[in-house]
Design an enzyme around this catalytic site. Structure first.
Site, PDB file in Angstrom:
ATOM      1  N   GLU A   1      16.717  40.608  53.945  1.00 19.51           N
ATOM      2  CA  GLU A   1      16.758  42.061  53.667  1.00 19.51           C
ATOM      3  C   GLU A   1      15.403  42.491  53.122  1.00 19.51           C
ATOM      4  O   GLU A   1      15.319  43.253  52.164  1.00 19.51           O
ATOM      5  CB  GLU A   1      17.796  42.364  52.577  1.00 19.51           C
ATOM      6  CG  GLU A   1      19.209  42.123  52.947  1.00 19.51           C
ATOM      7  CD  GLU A   1      20.153  42.292  51.754  1.00 19.51           C
ATOM      8  OE1 GLU A   1      19.685  42.389  50.598  1.00 19.51           O
ATOM      9  OE2 GLU A   1      21.364  42.335  51.992  1.00 19.51           O
TER      10      GLU A   1
ATOM     11  N   GLY B   1      12.793  40.256  48.576  1.00 17.48           N
ATOM     12  CA  GLY B   1      12.075  39.652  47.461  1.00 17.48           C
ATOM     13  C   GLY B   1      10.825  38.884  47.820  1.00 17.48           C
ATOM     14  O   GLY B   1      10.162  38.353  46.935  1.00 17.48           O
TER      15      GLY B   1
ATOM     16  N   GLY C   1      12.015  44.294  52.409  1.00 16.41           N
ATOM     17  CA  GLY C   1      11.404  45.607  52.529  1.00 16.41           C
ATOM     18  C   GLY C   1       9.901  45.495  52.316  1.00 16.41           C
ATOM     19  O   GLY C   1       9.090  45.737  53.197  1.00 16.41           O
ATOM     20  N   ARG C   2       9.547  45.045  51.098  1.00 15.76           N
ATOM     21  CA  ARG C   2       8.152  45.021  50.663  1.00 15.76           C
ATOM     22  C   ARG C   2       7.210  44.317  51.654  1.00 15.76           C
ATOM     23  O   ARG C   2       6.169  44.852  52.003  1.00 15.76           O
ATOM     24  CB  ARG C   2       8.076  44.300  49.308  1.00 15.76           C
ATOM     25  CG  ARG C   2       6.741  44.392  48.623  1.00 15.76           C
ATOM     26  CD  ARG C   2       6.737  43.516  47.356  1.00 15.76           C
ATOM     27  NE  ARG C   2       7.949  43.674  46.591  1.00 15.76           N
ATOM     28  CZ  ARG C   2       8.124  44.538  45.596  1.00 15.76           C
ATOM     29  NH1 ARG C   2       7.123  45.305  45.224  1.00 15.76           N
ATOM     30  NH2 ARG C   2       9.270  44.615  44.949  1.00 15.76           N
TER      31      ARG C   2
ATOM     32  N   CYS D   1       1.956  64.514  31.519  1.00 15.94           N
ATOM     33  CA  CYS D   1       1.855  64.489  30.058  1.00 15.94           C
ATOM     34  C   CYS D   1       2.568  63.236  29.571  1.00 15.94           C
ATOM     35  O   CYS D   1       3.637  63.301  28.945  1.00 15.94           O
ATOM     36  CB  CYS D   1       2.487  65.735  29.467  1.00 15.94           C
ATOM     37  SG  CYS D   1       1.717  67.218  30.107  1.00 15.94           S
TER      38      CYS D   1
ATOM     39  N   TYR E   1       5.930  48.764  36.002  1.00 17.06           N
ATOM     40  CA  TYR E   1       5.876  47.295  35.879  1.00 17.06           C
ATOM     41  C   TYR E   1       4.516  46.784  35.421  1.00 17.06           C
ATOM     42  O   TYR E   1       4.315  45.581  35.356  1.00 17.06           O
ATOM     43  CB  TYR E   1       6.135  46.636  37.241  1.00 17.06           C
ATOM     44  CG  TYR E   1       7.354  47.063  38.000  1.00 17.06           C
ATOM     45  CD1 TYR E   1       8.640  46.850  37.490  1.00 17.06           C
ATOM     46  CD2 TYR E   1       7.233  47.627  39.270  1.00 17.06           C
ATOM     47  CE1 TYR E   1       9.753  47.204  38.228  1.00 17.06           C
ATOM     48  CE2 TYR E   1       8.351  47.981  40.016  1.00 17.06           C
ATOM     49  CZ  TYR E   1       9.602  47.768  39.483  1.00 17.06           C
ATOM     50  OH  TYR E   1      10.700  48.113  40.214  1.00 17.06           O
TER      51      TYR E   1
END
Ligand SMILES: *Cc1c(COP(=O)(O)O)cnc(C)c1O
Length: 421
Positions: free
Chosen positions: A273, A231, A275-276, A342, A315
Site C-alpha cells: 500500500e 512505509g 504511497g510515499r 503566526c 516531524y
C-alpha cells in the site's frame, strides 16, 4: 547519496514560476509512471502483485488515474477517498479500505463498491456486520505485532500503536470471520513509516508469512493475500541512500519459497500500500521568496507556509531546497526558511546552507509529492495552492486549481441569522 533532481532545467522552472501564481505544486508524470512500472517489475515473481496506492499520500484524481492505468489499486481510509477512487475508475477489489476507528457508512460504502475491507480490530467483525447487514466473502485483518517488533520514529512503537489486532486475537479473528461465511482472506500489517532499511521490510514479510502459516495451522484458514502495507521511505536528505528494493524483493522471494511454498500455501498474492515511494520524489513545491530578513538569525520568508507543506513542522523532516538559477553558487549563507503563519514552527528548514538569497528568488522544495499538498490546511485562513502536472510531452496541465476566498468561506455564515437544528 541520492541526487536531488529537478523535473526541468532551472531556466524553464523559473519561467514557469513567473508565469503561474506561486506557490504551486508540480508533479512529473514521466517520473511517476516510470517509477510505478519499475516497482511492479521488481516483484514480478510475486503472485497477483498489486500496489494499492495510499490515496492519502496524493489524493489528486489525475495522479490516481495515471497509477490506475499502471494496474495500481487504491488504499483508502475515509469515505471521500473511497469516492475519489471510484470516480477515478478504480473498482471492486482494486479498492482497499484500510481504516481504523471506522464509521459505519464507510464500511457500507466499501462493501457496496465491492472493495476489500481490512479490519482493524476484533470488535469490528460485528461492527461491520451491523453496518452492512451481512458479512463480506472477502475479508482482511490488520495485524499489530506488539512487542515482537520495534516500529520506527514516525509510526511509533507497535505496543503504543492504536492499530491492528494483537497476536492473541488474530486466530480468533479468522475463525470468527470464517464462521460468518468469509471465503477469501487477507492479512495486513503496517509497522513502518518512511523506512529506508530494506531488511525491516524483509523482516515484516517473514513475520506475515510465518503468521499465515500459524493461521492455517490454528484456524484452518488459508490466507489468499498478504498486504505488506506502505512505509517504504525515500531519501529526503542528499546523503540518504534509497532503499534497495531489488534486495527487498529477492529477500521476500526467498522467504516466500521457504515459508509459503514449502508449506503448501502457495499461491498467496502479495500486495503493498505504498504511497510515499511512488510519488514522493516526483512532486515539488515551488515558491517565491518574499522577504530576506536579518534578526538574531537570518530568515528567508516564502510565499508558501507550513499550510502548504506540513512535514518539516510536524516531524522536523528534512526537505531539500534548491534556489533556482543559483546552482553554480556556493551554499555559504545560513538561513531559516519560513512561511508567514503566526506560528514559529512554520519553517521549511532551520540553519540551512543556501546560496545568497534575495527577494524575488524562486525556490523548489523537493520530495513533496506524497503527504505534501494532501496534509495542507487552512490555518490563518491560508488558501490551499494549485497543483500542476508536467506531462510526458513537456506541456503543463493544472490538475487542481488554487482555493479561492469564496471556496474558503463557502461553509461559513456571515448573516448571523439563527439556523434551527
Ligand atoms: C499511510 C498509510 C500507507 C501509506 O504509507 P506511505 O508511507 O505513503 O507508503 C499505507 N497504508 C496505511 C494503512 C497507511 O496508514
Amino acid at each position: 547519496m541520492s541526487e536531488k533532481k529537478l523535473p526541468l532545467g532551472h531556466g524553464e522552472l523559473l519561467e514557469l514560476a513567473h508565469r503561474l501564481p506561486t506557490p504551486f505544486y508540480l508533479y512529473d508524470e514521466r517520473a511517476i509512471v516510470d517509477n510505478a512500472r519499475r516497482f511492479v517489475r521488481l516483484f514480478d515473481w510475486a503472485p497477483g502483485f498489486t500496489n494499492y496506492f495510499a490515496v492519502k499520500a496524493c489524493p489528486n484524481p489525475t495522479i490516481i488515474k495515471l497509477l490506475g492505468e499502471e494496474g495500481f489499486g487504491t488504499d483508502c481510509s475515509s469515505l471521500p477517498e473511497l469516492l475519489i477512487s471510484k470516480a477515478c475508475g478504480i473498482s471492486g477489489e482494486r479498492i482497499m479500505l484500510s481504516s481504523n476507528d471506522t464509521p459505519p457508512d464507510e464500511f457500507k460504502a466499501a462493501y457496496e463498491m465491492g472493495a476489500i475491507i481490512n479490519l482493524d480490530d476484533i470488535t469490528h467483525i460485528e461492527a461491520l456486520e451491523r453496518a452492512i447487514g451481512t458479512f463480506p466473502k472477502t475479508i482482511s485483518f490488520r495485524y499489530n505485532p506488539g512487542p515482537e517488533r520495534t516500529g520506527n520514529a514516525i509510526i511509533g512503537n507497535p505496543v503504543e500503536a492504536k492499530y491492528g489486532v494483537t497476536s492473541s486475537q488474530v486466530i480468533d479473528c479468522y475463525k470468527m470471520a470464517k464462521a460468518k461465511g468469509a471465503e477469501r482472506f487477507g492479512l495486513h500489517t503496517m509497522v513502518a513509516s518512511n523506512e529506508l532499511d530494506g531488511s525491516y521490510i524483509i523482516e515484516t514479510a517473514r513475520m506475515l508469512f510465518s503468521l499465515a502459516l500459524r493461521i492455517w495451522k490454528e484456524a484452518g484458514v488459508r490466507i489468499d493475500f498478504i498486504d505488506m502495507g506502505g512505509g517504504i521511505g525515500i531519501p529526503y536528505r542528499p546523503e540518504d541512500e534509497p532503499m534497495d528494493l531489488k534486495a527487498v524483493s529477492d529477500g521476500m522471494r526467498s522467504l516466500y519459497d521457504q515459508i509459503i511454498r514449502a508449506n503448501g500455501l502457495d499461491p498467496v498474492e502479495i500486495y503493498f500500500e505504498c504511497g510515499r515511494v511512488i510519488t514522493g520524489p516526483y512532486g515539488y513545491l515551488v515558491s517565491e521568496v518574499l522577504h530576506v530578513t536579518s534578526k538574531y538569525k537570518e530568515y528567508v520568508g516564502l510565499d508558501a507556509s507550513m499550510a502548504n507543506l506540513m512535514r518539516p513542522a510536524l516531524y522536523g523532516s528534512y526537505h531539500h531546497i534548491t534556489v533556482l538559477g543559483k546552482d553554480k553558487q556556493r551554499a555559504d549563507h545560513r538561513y531559516d526558511v519560513t512561511g508567514s503563519l503566526c506560528e514559529n514552527n512554520d519553517k521549511f528548514a532551520i540553519d540551512r546552507l543556501l546560496p545568497k538569497v534575495v527577494p524575488g528568488d524562486v525556490v523548489v522544495i523537493h520530495d513533496a509529492g506524497a503527504h505534501g499538498h494532501a496534509m495542507g490546511f487552512n490555518y490563518n485562513a491560508k488558501l490551499r495552492s494549485s497543483e500542476y502536472l508536467l506531462r510526458r510531452d513537456g506541456s503543463v496541465d493544472m490538475i487542481r486549481r488554487a482555493q479561492t476566498y469564496d471556496d474558503y468561506v463557502a461553509t461559513l455564515r456571515f448573516d448571523g441569522a439563527p439556523v434551527t437544528l
